[in-house]
Design a protein around this motif. Structure first.
Motif, mmCIF file in Angstrom:
data_model
loop_
_atom_site.group_PDB
_atom_site.id
_atom_site.type_symbol
_atom_site.label_atom_id
_atom_site.label_comp_id
_atom_site.label_asym_id
_atom_site.label_seq_id
_atom_site.Cartn_x
_atom_site.Cartn_y
_atom_site.Cartn_z
ATOM 1 N N GLY A 1 4.928 19.439 -35.346
ATOM 2 C CA GLY A 1 5.642 18.748 -36.413
ATOM 3 C C GLY A 1 6.696 17.776 -35.938
ATOM 4 N N LEU A 2 6.681 17.445 -34.637
ATOM 5 C CA LEU A 2 7.667 16.511 -34.111
ATOM 6 C C LEU A 2 7.198 15.074 -34.277
ATOM 7 N N VAL A 3 8.144 14.187 -34.537
ATOM 8 C CA VAL A 3 7.855 12.755 -34.575
ATOM 9 C C VAL A 3 8.161 12.207 -33.185
ATOM 10 N N PRO A 4 7.191 11.609 -32.513
ATOM 11 C CA PRO A 4 7.420 11.130 -31.146
ATOM 12 C C PRO A 4 8.532 10.096 -31.085
ATOM 13 N N THR A 5 9.361 10.220 -30.062
ATOM 14 C CA THR A 5 10.409 9.227 -29.827
ATOM 15 C C THR A 5 9.883 8.161 -28.875
ATOM 16 N N ILE A 6 10.698 7.127 -28.660
ATOM 17 C CA ILE A 6 10.294 6.063 -27.740
ATOM 18 C C ILE A 6 10.141 6.602 -26.318
ATOM 19 N N ASP A 7 10.974 7.598 -25.955
ATOM 20 C CA ASP A 7 10.871 8.194 -24.617
ATOM 21 C C ASP A 7 9.563 8.959 -24.447
ATOM 22 N N VAL A 8 9.144 9.665 -25.495
ATOM 23 C CA VAL A 8 7.882 10.406 -25.439
ATOM 24 C C VAL A 8 6.721 9.438 -25.253
ATOM 25 N N TYR A 9 6.697 8.388 -26.068
ATOM 26 C CA TYR A 9 5.614 7.397 -25.967
ATOM 27 C C TYR A 9 5.597 6.724 -24.587
ATOM 28 N N THR A 10 6.790 6.364 -24.101
ATOM 29 C CA THR A 10 6.874 5.702 -22.796
ATOM 30 C C THR A 10 6.372 6.619 -21.690
ATOM 31 N N SER A 11 6.697 7.900 -21.771
ATOM 32 C CA SER A 11 6.213 8.870 -20.780
ATOM 33 C C SER A 11 4.694 8.985 -20.841
ATOM 34 N N LEU A 12 4.138 8.921 -22.046
ATOM 35 C CA LEU A 12 2.681 8.971 -22.196
ATOM 36 C C LEU A 12 2.036 7.704 -21.619
#
Length: 483
Positions: free
Chosen positions: A159-170
């Motif tokens: 249920g988490l909304v990805p942050t910019i850091d999460v997307y960048t890590s991906l």
């Protein structure tokens, strides 16, 4: 930016008369501290008996805390390594979180994922984007895109909304594994999510991936896209491009990127830029241009660091300019830069490759006399030097030193010795070392099997070599299935 007006010229650094690591002359003045103090001063400075007892107890309490923490971490890791059906959901939060941080810091991605699965079962668990970011970065470093993608889906299910850091890590996890279609798709997906528009850091991660995997054809595409969306390159972006071109030997492209960096007006070269440029020319043996660029950066006011000097020493050693190696060491001494273990490792490796065993052993002893503990790289360089000089009788001494130290031998160390014995045709000693490697629970890799197979082939034992190659292929297939 102010220029450094009093910096000595490069010719001082390259003086041909400077000896290697000359000690201070007997006549040099040194500050001497008194060896005695007055009784009054001793009474004033000496702690009371109560303070002494307190100080005695403090280390014991600290040691006890560390041991308790380590025991808790090991306990959690044992539970995480247990059967997947383990349903324990009432573990102590601190021990689980510390175990996860420990696994991530040590780069143990398999353990980190197992502990994270155990963490998600705890009744007190609350999903956090920061945890997912750390895990995605770890998986990217170890080229595990499938696990990264699965972890991202798990995050969405939490249920988490990805942050910019999460997307960048991906993006980094895909890019470092060479999956650039997925990486670019993720960048495009970010634009459809509010507050997650890709920024300069996202693009820098993408550029860095392109450089590390040699996909220089994609760099212009990334830079064009950045320009279209009004995102300017940072110093880190330029440094990634310059370093990438330099490592690939594309020196004209590297200089072009440096010119773009200077002309941007907002990004001034720094010591990382200097090190990349100096390394690139030094690695190619183009010493004159290396020295010229070193001087150019001095005029820009860029200070060299210990890494710069290590690069210079390595570059001079590579082309056999040993006097200039000594000049760099002398220059470091005058500027109060102490040689590090990396410095000594470079020198030891250089003299070992040159077959100058006397100098190699001299610097090894000098390193130890300065209180530096040799590491695996040090011992590998020594073994390689002895192997090159056909002095295999020296290798048992190295093994005894490692055995009597707190160094944990790694796969690279064993590979070095196995290769040395294999090249010399000492198959029995090679096989014995392979058994020791397994006893020490050090996993052989493709280099281990390839070295042994080559040794057997050179002795005409084709069947045994083929068996080893088959074993290596089975191992690689097993790894692919795990991924």
């Amino acid at each position: 930016m102010d220029l450094l007006l009093h910096r000595p010229p490069f010719q001082t650094l390259a003086s041909p008369t400077s000896p290697l690591l000359r000690e201070p002359s007997k006549g040099s003045k040194q500050r001497v501290f008194p060896l005695t103090v007055s009784a009054k001063a001793r009474r004033r400075d000496s702690p009371s008996s109560g303070d002494r007892e307190k100080h005695k107890k403090q280390p014991k309490r600290e040691l006890s805390r560390i041991l308790r923490t380590e025991a808790a971490v090991r306990g959690v890791e044992r539970k995480a390594d247990a059967a997947p059906t383990l349903q324990s959901s009432r573990l102590w939060p601190k021990s689980v979180l510390e175990s996860l941080d420990e696994a991530i810091s040590a780069g143990r991605w398999e353990s980190a994922l197992r502990i994270f699965r155990l963490l998600r079962k705890q009744h007190w668990y609350q999903p956090r984007c920061q945890t997912y970011t750390k895990l995605l970065i770890l998986l990217g470093k170890h080229k595990q895109p499938a696990h990264a993608s699965s972890l991202f889906r798990t995050m969405l299910s939490d249920g988490l909304v990805p942050t910019i850091d999460v997307y960048t890590s991906l993006v980094g996890a895909y890019g470092l594994s060479g999956m650039f279609d997925e990486a670019f798709h993720t960048v495009n997906e970010m634009r459809s999510v509010s507050d997650c528009k890709p920024d300069v850091y996202t693009y820098t991660v993408l550029v860095n991936s392109c450089c590390k995997l040699g996909r220089f054809d994609l760099i212009d595409t990334v830079l064009t896209e950045m320009s279209y969306y009004g995102i300017e390159c940072s110093v880190v972006t330029y440094n990634a491009i310059i370093d990438g071109y330099g490592k690939a030997g594309m020196l004209e492209k590297m200089e072009g990127a440096l010119s773009d960096m200077v002309e941007s007006g907002s990004c001034l070269p720094d010591v990382y830029t200097l090190n990349s440029i100096v390394w690139a020319y030094g690695n190619k043996g183009r010493i004159d241009e290396m020295e010229r660029w070193y001087e150019e950066f001095q005029h820009m006011g860029v200070e060299p660091d210990i890494k710069t000097f290590n690069i210079l020493i390595r570059s001079y050693g590579k082309v056999g300019m040993y006097v200039k190696m000594g000049s760099v060491l002398e220059f470091m001494k005058r500027r109060f830069f102490s040689p590090t273990i990396v410095t000594f490792n470079i020198i030891i490796e250089t003299f070992g490759k040159a077959g100058n065993i006397g100098k190699m052993e001299h610097f090894f002893e000098l390193m130890k006399s300065r209180g530096m503990k040799p590491n695996s790289v040090t011992y590998c360089s020594l073994v390689s030097g002895y192997s090159k000089a056909a002095l295999l009788n020296k290798i048992p001494s190295i093994l005894r030193q490692v055995e009597n130290s707190d160094l944990v031998p790694d796969t690279a160390f064993f590979n070095c010795i196995i290769s040395a014995y294999g090249h010399a045709g000492e198959l029995k000693l090679m096989e014995d070392m392979f058994l020791v490697m397994k006893e020490k629970q050090c996993k052989p890799d493709s280099i281990t099997f390839a070295s042994m197979a080559q040794a057997y082939n050179s002795q005409g034992l084709i069947d045994i070599a083929q068996e080893l190659e088959n074993e290596m292929l089975k191992k690689e297939d097993k790894i692919q299935k795990l991924v």
